[in-house]
Structures are given as C-alpha cells and as structure tokens.
Design a protein around this motif. Structure first.
Motif, PDB file in Angstrom:
ATOM      1  N   THR A 186      66.764  40.350  68.276  1.00 47.09           N
ATOM      2  CA  THR A 186      65.413  40.025  67.603  1.00 47.09           C
ATOM      3  C   THR A 186      64.546  41.104  68.121  1.00 47.09           C
ATOM      4  OG1 THR A 186      65.117  38.543  69.403  1.00 47.09           O
ATOM      5  CG2 THR A 186      65.890  37.545  67.671  1.00 47.09           C
ATOM      6  N   ASP A 187      63.511  41.047  67.410  1.00 43.12           N
ATOM      7  CA  ASP A 187      62.303  41.919  67.740  1.00 43.12           C
ATOM      8  C   ASP A 187      62.720  43.393  68.145  1.00 43.12           C
ATOM      9  OD1 ASP A 187      59.770  42.590  68.606  1.00 43.12           O
ATOM     10  OD2 ASP A 187      60.005  42.221  70.978  1.00 43.12           O
ATOM     11  N   SER A 226      59.680  51.879  71.044  1.00 44.34           N
ATOM     12  CA  SER A 226      58.672  51.828  72.283  1.00 44.34           C
ATOM     13  C   SER A 226      57.688  53.068  72.200  1.00 44.34           C
ATOM     14  CB  SER A 226      59.378  51.774  73.663  1.00 44.34           C
ATOM     15  OG  SER A 226      60.139  53.260  73.788  1.00 44.34           O
ATOM     16  N   ARG A 254      66.569  35.177  77.150  1.00 41.26           N
ATOM     17  CA  ARG A 254      66.297  36.470  76.465  1.00 41.26           C
ATOM     18  C   ARG A 254      66.337  37.409  77.537  1.00 41.26           C
ATOM     19  NH1 ARG A 254      62.481  35.659  71.813  1.00 41.26           N
ATOM     20  NH2 ARG A 254      62.660  33.461  71.153  1.00 41.26           N
ATOM     21  N   LYS A 303      65.455  42.200  77.161  1.00 39.98           N
ATOM     22  CA  LYS A 303      65.256  43.535  76.504  1.00 39.98           C
ATOM     23  C   LYS A 303      66.162  44.480  76.646  1.00 39.98           C
ATOM     24  CE  LYS A 303      60.369  42.911  75.085  1.00 39.98           C
ATOM     25  NZ  LYS A 303      60.622  43.037  73.664  1.00 39.98           N
ATOM     26  N   ILE A 308      65.234  46.228  71.545  1.00 42.42           N
ATOM     27  CA  ILE A 308      65.500  45.191  71.214  1.00 42.42           C
ATOM     28  C   ILE A 308      65.332  43.912  72.078  1.00 42.42           C
ATOM     29  CG2 ILE A 308      66.900  46.061  69.186  1.00 42.42           C
ATOM     30  CD1 ILE A 308      69.496  44.526  70.537  1.00 42.42           C
ATOM     31  N   THR A 309      65.084  42.776  71.691  1.00 42.19           N
ATOM     32  CA  THR A 309      65.265  41.600  72.542  1.00 42.19           C
ATOM     33  C   THR A 309      66.652  40.881  71.986  1.00 42.19           C
ATOM     34  OG1 THR A 309      62.842  41.355  72.536  1.00 42.19           O
ATOM     35  CG2 THR A 309      64.200  39.397  73.280  1.00 42.19           C
ATOM     36  N   ASN A 348      62.108  46.886  67.962  1.00 40.12           N
ATOM     37  CA  ASN A 348      61.055  47.872  68.060  1.00 40.12           C
ATOM     38  C   ASN A 348      60.985  49.307  68.587  1.00 40.12           C
ATOM     39  OD1 ASN A 348      58.078  48.042  68.238  1.00 40.12           O
ATOM     40  ND2 ASN A 348      58.003  47.295  70.373  1.00 40.12           N
ATOM     41  N   ASP A 355      66.972  42.545  62.744  1.00 39.42           N
ATOM     42  CA  ASP A 355      67.057  41.181  63.092  1.00 39.42           C
ATOM     43  C   ASP A 355      68.121  39.843  62.708  1.00 39.42           C
ATOM     44  OD1 ASP A 355      64.977  41.674  64.679  1.00 39.42           O
ATOM     45  OD2 ASP A 355      63.308  40.923  63.224  1.00 39.42           O
TER      46      ASP A 355
END
Length: 61
Positions: free
Chosen positions: A27-28, A32, A48, A50, A39-40, A30, A8
C-alpha cells in the motif's frame, strides 16, 4: 523488480533489507524526497512497515 509493476493491493515478499522474509499487501506507493520508490507493507494481522520497493518481489497481483 521492475518498479512499474508494483501497485497498491499487490501481494509481495521482501527479499532484502531489514524486513527480509516478511510478506504482505503493498500500500502507499510513494517516491521519497531522495527519489527512491517506497511502499508500506501490511501483514495479515494488521502490522505495517515501510520499505524500499527495490527490496520487494511481487508474488501475486
């Protein structure tokens, strides 16, 4: 890209996929449901999107 280097706040550039050529702050981070690292990415103007982490290159930490 090595997935373990993405965190991040890192500045990155999308090198493949739908958002190719776009840059922003990661950011974010993750994983799935299918097991892919996502990521974002946040642009400087606040937009924003993804994307998959495999399509991203970290340009500055």
């Amino acid at each position: 890209m090595e997935n373990n280097t993405l965190k991040d706040g890192y500045f990155c550039q999308v090198s493949a996929g739908t958002h190719k050529g776009k840059t922003g702050k990661a950011t974010d981070v993750n994983i799935s449901k299918t097991g892919h690292l996502t990521i974002t990415v946040v642009h400087d103007n606040g937009a924003r999107f993804k994307t998959l982490a495999k399509n991203v290159k970290v340009t500055m930490s």
